[in-house]
Design a protein around this motif. Structure first.
Motif: not given
Length: 446
Positions: A18-19, A21-24, A396
């Motif tokens: 999850v983290m 993914t937020r940073s990508s 996105t």
């Protein structure tokens, strides 16, 4: 106590994803490595095995394909693809996605689609076809293409998981399932997508733009005004050399007798063969097409490939560390569930694709769980391919944004909610129409 530890460690894995993914991008790899640190230093689990083989395949393919791009090979491929699409513009909702798919398979990347987008938009609109139809499906089709390409990062991750004992399910075994499944999926999906949205003559927004003079009325006689694409002899040679390398890989995958033997007398596995062939391809392109080597690190293929490799490194290492520590629990708990409802595996790949927008990350994250749960590699591969469409469920991705920007008619929309964009339904449709034949072919051929 064991159950509590399992849940806590699973939360660490999910939290890292999850983290990341937020940073990508590179952040996916960094958070994956941090997750490994937590499992090893906090929970005292043995460190897993980094995906070295998959990374080496990705690096060798990226170097070869970047050399091809600098030499003009991708530009040449785009001109060929554009001509194929232009030959039958009235069937562009069927032709454009198929051509985009095939060239993405050959190149091992969906980046080839970007210069094709204005061509697809122009030809469809001038022939009175709503541009969102071929544009949306062409974008989504390049997603499943990477499950069919011998030289994609996702295939590199898959081959290193399934080609080892006890599965011995090699590259050609995967492609003979995923390729026809994807073709069937795209053709069937095109029938549905060809009915999505109002026709140009019935769309009040487009008609209002025409009346206001913002955009011209559709005119098939002016289709020759399609954006001009250029190519060179060096680009053609580079692309042909690259395709020759892909063919060599496929042939060696089909005929084990042509491969060199290991010290044990067994045919060499496809992992080092892909690496060797791609390095040779890059060298031959260097000698024949004479690209500027200094420009290789600046290409879009190289940058995307390096980001993919870093993400793959961190998350795959994290997944292997967790799975190695809990192999028995996963086999006994998840195994029965997946065996009873295999679609749960496809849903897992689909959702990770949605969250990470990375097919290689989804492969290294979910496929080991499916294998540990006892899924047959053939069935797993067939469902894996269709689930790749999931990277386009949310608006996105760069190619989605580009498609919407190129569509001057405004029919291709990114929406204001997560489900009202032009790619949402094509994504779901293609996923279903590929997963179903993929599962059938996997059960039959696997």
């Amino acid at each position: 106590m064991d159950t509590v530890m399992f849940i806590l460690e699973l939360l660490v894995v999910l939290g890292a994803i999850v983290m990341g993914t937020r940073s990508s991008g590179v952040g996916l790899g960094l958070w994956g490595g941090t997750g490994v640190a937590v499992l090893v230093f906090v929970f005292q689990q043995p460190v897993g095995t980094p995906p070295v083989d998959a990374l080496l395949i990705v690096l060798s393919v990226v170097v070869a394909s970047s050399m091809m791009q600098v030499a003009g090979g991708i530009d040449w491929m785009v001109t060929v693809a554009a001509k194929l699409i232009a030959k039958n513009p009235k069937r562009i909702t069927f032709i454009a996605p198929l051509v985009s798919f095939l060239f993405s398979v050959g190149a091992g990347t969906s980046n080839i689609l970007y210069p094709l987008l204005p061509v697809i938009q122009d030809l469809s609109y001038r022939n009175g076809i709503r541009p969102s139809r071929p544009l949306s499906l062409s974008v989504v089709a390049t997603g499943v293409a990477l499950a069919c390409s011998p030289v994609s990062a996702a295939m590199a991750a898959m081959v290193t998981l399934t080609s080892v004992a006890p599965y011995n399910f090699e590259l050609i075994d995967i492609v003979k399932i995923t390729f026809p499944a994807a073709l069937i999926g795209i053709i069937v999906a095109a029938f549905f997508v060809n009915r999505l949205g109002k026709d140009i003559k019935n769309d009040p927004e487009i008609q209002a733009k025409i009346k206001a003079g913002t955009i011209p009325a559709p005119d098939a006689s002016a289709a020759g005004a399609t954006p001009q694409l250029t190519s060179t002899k060096q680009g053609r040679n580079a692309a042909l050399i690259f395709f020759a390398g892909v063919i060599v890989i496929v042939v060696l995958g089909l005929f084990k007798g042509l491969r060199p033997l290991t010290s044990e007398g067994d045919p060499l596995s496809m992992t080092p063969i892909i690496e060797i062939v791609m390095m040779v391809v890059g060298t031959v392109i260097l000698l024949v097409a004479r690209p500027k080597v200094s420009e290789v690190p600046t290409t879009s293929v190289f940058k995307a490939g390096m980001v993919s490799a870093i993400a793959l490194f961190g998350l795959a290492w994290l997944t292997d560390t967790f799975l190695s520590a809990h192999q028995a629990e996963i086999a006994s708990t998840v195994g029965d569930l997946v065996q009873a409802a295999p679609w749960i595996f496809a849903l897992g790949v689909f959702l990770v694709c949605v969250l990470t927008t990375s097919q290689s990350t989804a492969t290294r994250t979910v496929v080991p769980i499916g294998l540990a749960a006892g899924m047959a590699p053939g069935l797993l591969a067939g469902m894996w391919a269709g689930a790749f469409a999931g990277i386009y469920l949310l608006p996105t991705n760069g190619s989605q944004i580009a498609a919407a920007n190129f569509d001057t008619s405004g029919s291709t929309k990114l929406g204001t909610k997560l489900y009202d964009h032009s790619f949402f339904l094509p994504t779901l449709i293609l996923a279903v129409t590929t997963i179903i034949p993929g599962a059938a072919l996997g059960a039959l051929l696997g």
